[in-house]
Design a protein around this motif. Structure first.
Motif, PDB file in Angstrom:
ATOM      1  N   UNK A  76       1.849 -14.927   7.894  1.00 32.20           N
ATOM      2  CA  UNK A  76       2.170 -13.996   7.224  1.00 32.20           C
ATOM      3  C   UNK A  76       0.859 -13.563   7.917  1.00 32.20           C
ATOM      4  N   UNK A  77       1.122 -12.646   8.584  1.00 31.67           N
ATOM      5  CA  UNK A  77       0.066 -11.548   8.413  1.00 31.67           C
ATOM      6  C   UNK A  77       0.148  -9.909   8.353  1.00 31.67           C
ATOM      7  N   UNK A  78      -0.283  -9.184   7.840  1.00 32.43           N
ATOM      8  CA  UNK A  78      -0.431  -8.033   7.202  1.00 32.43           C
ATOM      9  C   UNK A  78      -0.497  -7.338   8.566  1.00 32.43           C
ATOM     10  N   UNK A  79      -0.248  -5.662   8.035  1.00 30.54           N
ATOM     11  CA  UNK A  79      -0.533  -4.705   9.551  1.00 30.54           C
ATOM     12  C   UNK A  79      -0.538  -3.198   8.200  1.00 30.54           C
ATOM     13  N   UNK A  80      -1.673  -2.853   9.276  1.00 27.83           N
ATOM     14  CA  UNK A  80      -1.486  -0.690   7.998  1.00 27.83           C
ATOM     15  C   UNK A  80      -1.405   0.056   9.210  1.00 27.83           C
ATOM     16  N   UNK A  81      -1.612   0.587   8.773  1.00 28.36           N
ATOM     17  CA  UNK A  81      -0.866   2.321   9.359  1.00 28.36           C
ATOM     18  C   UNK A  81      -2.779   2.443   8.989  1.00 28.36           C
ATOM     19  N   UNK A  82      -4.002   2.033   9.962  1.00 29.36           N
ATOM     20  CA  UNK A  82      -4.976   1.834   9.922  1.00 29.36           C
ATOM     21  C   UNK A  82      -6.118   3.809   9.540  1.00 29.36           C
ATOM     22  N   UNK A  94     -13.977  -3.374  -4.768  1.00 28.94           N
ATOM     23  CA  UNK A  94     -12.806  -4.155  -5.712  1.00 28.94           C
ATOM     24  C   UNK A  94     -12.194  -2.481  -5.443  1.00 28.94           C
ATOM     25  N   UNK A  95     -12.433  -1.437  -5.592  1.00 30.05           N
ATOM     26  CA  UNK A  95     -11.458  -0.021  -5.246  1.00 30.05           C
ATOM     27  C   UNK A  95     -10.800  -0.202  -3.359  1.00 30.05           C
ATOM     28  N   UNK A  96     -11.712  -0.579  -3.008  1.00 30.37           N
ATOM     29  CA  UNK A  96     -10.909  -0.551  -1.691  1.00 30.37           C
ATOM     30  C   UNK A  96      -9.613  -1.301  -1.584  1.00 30.37           C
ATOM     31  N   UNK A  97      -9.486  -2.816  -2.393  1.00 31.95           N
ATOM     32  CA  UNK A  97      -8.693  -3.847  -2.455  1.00 31.95           C
ATOM     33  C   UNK A  97      -7.364  -3.224  -2.846  1.00 31.95           C
ATOM     34  N   UNK A  98      -7.597  -2.883  -4.297  1.00 27.68           N
ATOM     35  CA  UNK A  98      -6.885  -1.101  -5.227  1.00 27.68           C
ATOM     36  C   UNK A  98      -6.060  -1.102  -3.760  1.00 27.68           C
ATOM     37  N   UNK A  99      -6.921   0.009  -3.865  1.00 23.77           N
ATOM     38  CA  UNK A  99      -6.115   0.924  -2.883  1.00 23.77           C
ATOM     39  C   UNK A  99      -5.003   0.267  -1.892  1.00 23.77           C
ATOM     40  N   UNK A 100      -5.796  -0.627  -0.529  1.00 25.36           N
ATOM     41  CA  UNK A 100      -4.989  -1.452  -0.434  1.00 25.36           C
ATOM     42  C   UNK A 100      -3.574  -1.365  -0.149  1.00 25.36           C
ATOM     43  N   UNK A 101      -3.823  -2.012  -2.048  1.00 29.48           N
ATOM     44  CA  UNK A 101      -2.220  -2.732  -2.235  1.00 29.48           C
ATOM     45  C   UNK A 101      -1.505  -1.326  -2.861  1.00 29.48           C
ATOM     46  N   UNK A 102      -2.312  -0.596  -3.271  1.00 31.74           N
ATOM     47  CA  UNK A 102      -1.154   0.912  -3.928  1.00 31.74           C
ATOM     48  C   UNK A 102      -1.504   1.913  -3.253  1.00 31.74           C
ATOM     49  N   UNK A 103      -1.786   1.761  -1.890  1.00 34.21           N
ATOM     50  CA  UNK A 103      -1.369   2.763  -1.391  1.00 34.21           C
ATOM     51  C   UNK A 103      -0.100   2.906  -0.734  1.00 34.21           C
ATOM     52  N   UNK A 104       0.355   4.061  -0.467  1.00 33.85           N
ATOM     53  CA  UNK A 104       1.830   4.443  -0.572  1.00 33.85           C
ATOM     54  C   UNK A 104       2.205   4.085   1.274  1.00 33.85           C
ATOM     55  N   UNK A 105       0.695   4.216   2.445  1.00 27.90           N
ATOM     56  CA  UNK A 105       0.805   4.783   3.566  1.00 27.90           C
ATOM     57  C   UNK A 105       1.652   3.455   3.845  1.00 27.90           C
ATOM     58  N   UNK A 106       2.341   3.565   5.329  1.00 27.75           N
ATOM     59  CA  UNK A 106       2.850   2.740   6.552  1.00 27.75           C
ATOM     60  C   UNK A 106       1.777   1.497   6.058  1.00 27.75           C
ATOM     61  N   UNK A 107       2.710  -0.142   5.653  1.00 27.94           N
ATOM     62  CA  UNK A 107       1.870  -1.278   5.753  1.00 27.94           C
ATOM     63  C   UNK A 107       3.060  -2.179   6.266  1.00 27.94           C
ATOM     64  N   UNK A 164       6.860  -1.658   5.099  1.00 27.85           N
ATOM     65  CA  UNK A 164       6.613  -0.405   3.491  1.00 27.85           C
ATOM     66  C   UNK A 164       6.305   1.290   3.923  1.00 27.85           C
ATOM     67  N   UNK A 165       7.671   2.104   3.693  1.00 27.55           N
ATOM     68  CA  UNK A 165       7.198   3.227   4.048  1.00 27.55           C
ATOM     69  C   UNK A 165       7.898   4.472   3.255  1.00 27.55           C
ATOM     70  N   UNK A 166       6.903   4.316   2.513  1.00 29.22           N
ATOM     71  CA  UNK A 166       6.607   5.195   1.392  1.00 29.22           C
ATOM     72  C   UNK A 166       6.633   4.486   0.337  1.00 29.22           C
ATOM     73  N   UNK A 167       7.952   4.986  -1.235  1.00 30.27           N
ATOM     74  CA  UNK A 167       9.127   3.391  -2.185  1.00 30.27           C
ATOM     75  C   UNK A 167       9.916   2.947  -1.109  1.00 30.27           C
ATOM     76  N   UNK A 168       9.953   2.907   0.088  1.00 34.39           N
ATOM     77  CA  UNK A 168      10.828   1.892   0.462  1.00 34.39           C
ATOM     78  C   UNK A 168      10.285   0.577   1.097  1.00 34.39           C
ATOM     79  N   UNK A 169      11.346  -0.230   0.866  1.00 38.25           N
ATOM     80  CA  UNK A 169      10.918  -1.902   1.651  1.00 38.25           C
ATOM     81  C   UNK A 169      12.441  -1.845   2.467  1.00 38.25           C
TER      82      UNK A 169
END
Length: 202
Positions: A76-82, A94-107, A164-169
């Protein structure tokens, strides 16, 4: 036996922030875009709407078959809107990992099968891991399982995309596609695979 995404698995992804808020990454066993335990190669980008999401890490999932013996099930690979990820990332890890998990930006997460497995079995295993993470919410787990139950099997090199786009998966596999509108489901899906420092994982 059940096929848990966590069965005899190694840590997958660690994303961390460094000076200036830049998002760095550490691959749990990849070299370039190749996951070394499965030999599966991931593309540098995946498309999400009008965005090109960039690869940040990969790892494998195993299934125990007898005592210490385990087989690779998928990578499994992960991708983000860099740009969005960098802008949202605080300076401390620690905060960066939380932001990556909770961010609603495209990933996105891209699963690539390392062996043939029944699609319903994969769907049920994912739902089993999602369930405690969405408890008390209206996340559509039954519909999620039904999506995979409508397919017969996932063969070697078949792919499953979770975008993920916003709150849509948006979930796609074998030419089928379905969108689930659920912020809790989005967060839970990425929580399965993101590794956060402090859990005893490296």
């Amino acid at each position: 036996s059940s096929l848990s995404p966590y069965a005899r698995s190694s840590p997958l992804l660690v994303a961390q922030a460094q000076q200036g808020g830049a998002l760095a990454n550490r691959l749990r066993g990849g070299s370039g875009f190749v996951e070394k335990h499965t030999g599966i190669t991931f593309p540098e980008t995946v498309k999400a709407g009008s965005k090109l999401l960039k690869f940040i890490g990969a790892g494998e999932r195993k299934k125990a078959i007898l005592g210490p013996v385990a087989v690779n099930v998928y990578a499994v690979g992960m991708y983000v809107d860099s740009d969005a990820a960098k802008a949202a990332a605080p300076k401390d890890e620690k905060s960066a990992n939380k932001a990556l998990l909770e961010g609603s930006y495209p990933k996105a997460l891209k699963i690539v099968m390392a062996r043939t497995v029944g699609a319903e079995k994969i769907g049920n295993a994912l739902a089993e891991s999602l369930e405690p993470r969405v408890k008390g919410t209206d996340a559509p787990l039954d519909a999620f399982k039904s999506f995979f139950g409508s397919m017969s099997k996932l063969e070697t090199n078949n792919e499953i995309d979770f975008i993920q786009m916003g709150s849509d998966l948006q979930v796609s596999a074998l030419g089928q596609k379905k969108t689930f509108s659920s912020a809790p489901l989005c967060k839970a899906m990425f929580d399965i695979y993101l590794v956060r420092r402090g859990e005893g994982l490296e």
